[in-house]
Scaffold this motif. Sequence first.
Motif, PDB file in Angstrom:
ATOM      1  N   TYR A 237      49.101  49.808  48.839  1.00 19.36           N
ATOM      2  CA  TYR A 237      48.524  50.972  47.979  1.00 19.36           C
ATOM      3  C   TYR A 237      49.150  52.210  48.681  1.00 19.36           C
ATOM      4  O   TYR A 237      48.358  52.594  47.018  1.00 19.36           O
ATOM      5  CB  TYR A 237      47.361  50.448  47.972  1.00 19.36           C
TER       6      TYR A 237
ATOM      7  N   ASP B 291      52.268  54.054  46.270  1.00 19.28           N
ATOM      8  CA  ASP B 291      52.020  53.422  45.212  1.00 19.28           C
ATOM      9  C   ASP B 291      51.444  55.011  44.701  1.00 19.28           C
ATOM     10  O   ASP B 291      51.292  55.671  44.263  1.00 19.28           O
ATOM     11  CB  ASP B 291      50.932  52.631  44.317  1.00 19.28           C
TER      12      ASP B 291
ATOM     13  N   ALA C   6      52.207  58.020  42.529  1.00 20.62           N
ATOM     14  CA  ALA C   6      51.299  58.487  41.802  1.00 20.62           C
ATOM     15  C   ALA C   6      51.742  59.931  41.571  1.00 20.62           C
ATOM     16  O   ALA C   6      51.395  61.157  40.636  1.00 20.62           O
ATOM     17  CB  ALA C   6      50.324  58.009  41.391  1.00 20.62           C
TER      18      ALA C   6
ATOM     19  N   ALA D 160      44.766  53.020  49.697  1.00 18.72           N
ATOM     20  CA  ALA D 160      44.895  54.125  48.166  1.00 18.72           C
ATOM     21  C   ALA D 160      45.008  55.509  48.572  1.00 18.72           C
ATOM     22  O   ALA D 160      46.035  56.727  48.510  1.00 18.72           O
ATOM     23  CB  ALA D 160      44.600  53.456  47.290  1.00 18.72           C
TER      24      ALA D 160
ATOM     25  N   SER E 271      42.043  53.721  42.088  1.00 13.32           N
ATOM     26  CA  SER E 271      42.082  52.440  42.357  1.00 13.32           C
ATOM     27  C   SER E 271      40.703  51.386  42.360  1.00 13.32           C
ATOM     28  O   SER E 271      40.250  51.450  43.276  1.00 13.32           O
ATOM     29  CB  SER E 271      42.888  52.845  44.099  1.00 13.32           C
TER      30      SER E 271
ATOM     31  N   SER F 135      47.541  51.952  39.658  1.00 14.60           N
ATOM     32  CA  SER F 135      49.155  51.046  40.065  1.00 14.60           C
ATOM     33  C   SER F 135      48.557  49.761  39.093  1.00 14.60           C
ATOM     34  O   SER F 135      47.977  49.028  38.480  1.00 14.60           O
ATOM     35  CB  SER F 135      48.629  51.334  41.889  1.00 14.60           C
TER      36      SER F 135
ATOM     37  N   SER G  98      53.978  51.180  40.106  1.00 14.58           N
ATOM     38  CA  SER G  98      53.697  49.591  40.208  1.00 14.58           C
ATOM     39  C   SER G  98      55.435  49.354  40.788  1.00 14.58           C
ATOM     40  O   SER G  98      56.407  50.156  40.835  1.00 14.58           O
ATOM     41  CB  SER G  98      53.692  48.865  38.479  1.00 14.58           C
TER      42      SER G  98
ATOM     43  N   THR H 264      59.368  52.629  43.439  1.00 13.93           N
ATOM     44  CA  THR H 264      58.142  52.476  42.300  1.00 13.93           C
ATOM     45  C   THR H 264      58.867  52.597  41.237  1.00 13.93           C
ATOM     46  O   THR H 264      59.782  53.458  41.028  1.00 13.93           O
ATOM     47  CB  THR H 264      57.177  52.824  42.627  1.00 13.93           C
TER      48      THR H 264
END
Length: 422
Positions: free
Chosen positions: A167, A170, A174, A203, A248, A273, A298, A389
């Motif tokens: 997480y 990700d 992001a 996250a 998240s 995610s 992802s 990702t």
Amino acid sequence: MNTRNRTTRAALALSLAVLVAATGCSSKAKSGEGGDTRTGGVRTGPGVTADTIRLGALTDLTGPYATLGKSNVQAQQLWADQVNAQGGICGRKIEIVVKDHGYDVQKAVTAYADIASDVVALPQVIGSSVVSALLDDIERDGILTFPQAWSASLLGKDAVQVLGTTYDVDALAAVDYLTRTKGIGKGDKIGHVYFEGDYGDNALEGSTWAAEQAGITVVGQKIQATDTDLSAQVAALAKAGVKAVLISAGPAQTASLVGVAAASGLKVPVVTSAPGYAPQLLKTQAAPALVAMLSIVSAAPSVNSDLPGVKAMVAAYKEKYPDSTVDSGVLSGYNAARLMGEDLKKACAAGGLTRAEVIKAHRAQTEADTGLGTPQDFSDPSRPASLSTYVIKPDLKGVGGTVGVEEAHRAPGVEEYLKQRS
């Protein structure tokens, strides 16, 4: 005692010892217990008989991740049916034992106790909190487990394999995506709405670190899994002046956040995610806002991908389950099953299907590639299996309700982040 009596008693004792040993071996072979039992020339243990390999799934079919659970179960059954139609693995048919825990930790603990003695591995366990509660038991029992959960807190366990990215990786990706493509820069604020617990906390670690490197401030908003109206969080983020939002949480929370934000005038980029999106959301009133505002980071590609492996999986899934939506859960479940199958094949080739030998075969893989995404390295339990990702987005016409935006890549700084985290 004369020599004859001593000889007679010694012979009797020896005969009894041989009889007991033979009886013990027979019992062990029958039950499948023990790593040195041989069945059909292969060492076997719990979950493996002369004609069956039993795998387990602890899933959510009635709770907040029921859509994910259903997709995973059906995808893994599809894989099992395909394998069995081709003769199985190691001359044995695959059987998957499914237990629904409804995202309730206590129910999951009970379900694990019900099946632990009868399966060789677990290609599906849904929920970070569930896996966390079972970690000690899984490690004690030595059952190779693939969580449908991606918290970094699950790393470092030889028997537990987080597939793809975690997480925090990700979330880091992001933030990178927002700074590269959405005009977010030094001095800006971004919101991060996150579940309380391993998922959200992990996250937040990634987004906070990445934001600090970029000179950005993260405005956090912690929520519960039961929260489905995020009006208060949207209002707080709007007041703080955020220029983008990470979320998240689950699909219901993502839909509420994006829908409320659009309706209230906070029309900023939103990134989640894979667990935060489901194509079923495109049938809700939030659909226009999701298409306009949401992006998804992802470890897996869109199920609308042109990858041959993904296209073949989609076609097979549609044929078997024509009334079901092909979503990211199908891809993640099928990929996990394929990876587990490769582990079983390698263990069989090495002469053993015991739990320990299945784990050994798994950890020997440094570039596992099922054709459903990027290769994964399972050799170091303390690191994510992948650091790459994709970026995808909701799409009303795309298979699975998504379309690809960016191909798999590593976000800058991810290795630096992992080094400081350790």
